[in-house]
Design a protein around this motif. Structure first.
Motif, short mmCIF file in Angstrom:
data_model
loop_
_atom_site.label_atom_id
_atom_site.label_comp_id
_atom_site.label_asym_id
_atom_site.label_seq_id
_atom_site.Cartn_x
_atom_site.Cartn_y
_atom_site.Cartn_z
N THR A 219 3.70 -9.91 11.12
CA THR A 219 4.81 -8.95 11.09
C THR A 219 5.28 -8.64 9.68
OG1 THR A 219 6.41 -10.77 11.42
CG2 THR A 219 5.62 -9.61 13.39
N GLU A 220 5.02 -9.53 8.73
CA GLU A 220 5.41 -9.28 7.34
C GLU A 220 4.27 -8.57 6.62
OE1 GLU A 220 6.87 -11.62 3.30
OE2 GLU A 220 6.99 -12.64 5.25
N ASN A 221 4.52 -7.36 6.17
CA ASN A 221 3.48 -6.55 5.54
C ASN A 221 2.91 -7.26 4.30
OD1 ASN A 221 1.87 -4.23 5.16
ND2 ASN A 221 3.29 -3.47 3.63
N GLY A 222 1.60 -7.27 4.20
CA GLY A 222 0.93 -7.87 3.05
C GLY A 222 0.49 -9.30 3.27
N ASN A 223 0.80 -9.88 4.44
CA ASN A 223 0.45 -11.28 4.66
C ASN A 223 -1.05 -11.53 4.76
OD1 ASN A 223 2.85 -12.60 4.44
ND2 ASN A 223 3.14 -12.97 6.63
N ILE A 224 -1.79 -10.56 5.28
CA ILE A 224 -3.25 -10.74 5.34
C ILE A 224 -3.80 -10.85 3.92
CG2 ILE A 224 -5.44 -9.73 6.07
CD1 ILE A 224 -4.01 -8.37 8.36
N LYS A 225 -3.32 -10.00 3.05
CA LYS A 225 -3.76 -10.03 1.65
C LYS A 225 -3.36 -11.35 1.00
CE LYS A 225 -3.43 -7.53 -2.75
NZ LYS A 225 -2.85 -6.33 -3.44
N ARG A 226 -2.15 -11.81 1.26
CA ARG A 226 -1.69 -13.08 0.68
C ARG A 226 -2.59 -14.23 1.13
NH1 ARG A 226 3.29 -10.70 2.43
NH2 ARG A 226 4.40 -9.82 0.65
N ALA A 227 -2.96 -14.23 2.40
CA ALA A 227 -3.83 -15.29 2.91
C ALA A 227 -5.19 -15.25 2.24
CB ALA A 227 -3.97 -15.16 4.42
N VAL A 228 -5.74 -14.05 2.09
CA VAL A 228 -7.06 -13.88 1.48
C VAL A 228 -7.04 -14.29 0.00
CG1 VAL A 228 -8.72 -12.13 0.73
CG2 VAL A 228 -7.90 -12.14 3.08
N MET A 229 -5.92 -14.05 -0.66
CA MET A 229 -5.81 -14.40 -2.08
C MET A 229 -5.58 -15.88 -2.30
SD MET A 229 -6.44 -11.58 -3.56
CE MET A 229 -6.08 -12.02 -5.27
N GLY A 230 -5.32 -16.61 -1.21
CA GLY A 230 -5.14 -18.05 -1.33
C GLY A 230 -3.71 -18.50 -1.51
N GLU A 231 -2.75 -17.56 -1.33
CA GLU A 231 -1.34 -17.95 -1.43
C GLU A 231 -0.98 -18.87 -0.27
OE1 GLU A 231 1.45 -14.77 -2.01
OE2 GLU A 231 0.02 -13.57 -3.18
N LYS A 232 -0.01 -19.72 -0.49
CA LYS A 232 0.40 -20.68 0.54
C LYS A 232 1.34 -20.00 1.53
CE LYS A 232 -0.20 -24.99 -2.04
NZ LYS A 232 -1.28 -25.46 -1.16
N ILE A 233 0.78 -19.51 2.61
CA ILE A 233 1.59 -18.95 3.69
C ILE A 233 1.14 -19.59 5.00
CG2 ILE A 233 1.89 -16.75 2.50
CD1 ILE A 233 -0.06 -15.55 4.59
N GLY A 234 2.06 -19.65 5.95
CA GLY A 234 1.72 -20.18 7.26
C GLY A 234 1.26 -21.63 7.22
N THR A 235 0.28 -21.92 8.05
CA THR A 235 -0.29 -23.27 8.17
C THR A 235 -1.80 -23.19 8.05
OG1 THR A 235 1.48 -23.88 9.73
CG2 THR A 235 -0.47 -25.31 9.66
N ILE A 236 -2.37 -24.08 7.25
CA ILE A 236 -3.83 -24.13 7.15
C ILE A 236 -4.32 -25.34 7.93
CG2 ILE A 236 -3.79 -25.40 4.96
CD1 ILE A 236 -6.42 -23.80 4.27
#
Length: 242
Positions: A219-236
């Protein structure tokens, strides 16, 4: 320029995520937002494959509970994923992202049949590939499809996009105010604690093939990109905690 952490990804979208606030069917604004986020990643040169669920239209288990033969109900659910996949393909192509839909059930008038080598070739040529109709077999979820396809195409990671939660919690955060969000887990943790990230078949498949999984909010715009770039979002979730 910072390079993406992952070169080839499988994005897992639930059908509910495409329903947005409607709760049922396909929300055009949500679909456009998802397509735009995929485009952001595609423009980085990342190879993107997508597995879409069908729960916004039909759930096989729910149909079975109402008396429909389970296999028949699951096949109906597979057709729902094809509808979502075609809608997503249209949304992507409207913003100039080349796309192919491949189905596990042959329906050559609307999509290509799933062929592993062809899927990989599409990805190498810069096309987004959408895998529809699940595994083509009843009794398997689209989570298992995502794990299977990711292993087959040798993806670097599975991105599991959620529309209600922003990661994995110790309990349902909407029912338990003391639920704790995890930053990192192992697949054994997921299985032993029955955390419901994905079904046990999918979790075992990911664990056996050492496939990391990132669970985050779509729901937060840009989160797919953040995940791909390796930023710490969500749970791995991975084979072992680093």
């Amino acid at each position: 320029m910072v390079q993406p952490k992952y070169k080839r990804v499988v994005l897992k979208l639930s059908g509910e995520a495409l329903a947005g606030q409607l709760g049922y069917g396909i929300d055009s604004q949500t679909m456009a937002s998802v397509a735009e986020q995929v485009k952001q990643v595609h423009e980085l040169g990342v190879e993107v494959a997508i597995v879409v669920g069908g729960g916004n239209i039909w759930r096989g288990i729910a149909g079975s509970a109402k008396g429909i033969d389970r296999a028949t109900a699951d096949y109906m659910g597979m057709l729902a994923t094809v509808m979502n996949s075609l809608a997503l393909q249209d949304a992507l192509e409207q913003i100039d992202v080349p796309t192919r839909v491949q189905t596990s059930i042959t329906m050559q008038q609307v999509a290509e049949p799933y062929i592993r080598r062809r899927a990989i070739r599409h990805l190498e040529k810069g096309r987004v590939v959408i895998f529809a109709a699940g595994t083509g077999n009843p009794y398997f979820s689209t989570d298992t499809t995502a794990a299977l396809r990711a292993a087959e195409i040798e993806a670097d990671v599975i991105l599991m996009a959620k529309n209600k939660v922003d990661g994995v919690y110790s309990a349902d955060p909407f029912k338990h105010t003391d639920a704790v969000k995890y930053d990192e887990l192992t697949y054994l943790d997921v299985l032993n604690q029955n955390l419901g990230v994905m079904d046990s078949t999918a979790s075992s498949l990911c664990m056996d093939n050492n496939l990391p999984l990132i669970v985050f909010s779509i729901t937060e715009n840009g989160n797919i990109k953040r995940a791909v770039m390796g930023e710490k979002i969500g749970t791995i979730v991975r084979g072992s905690v680093s």
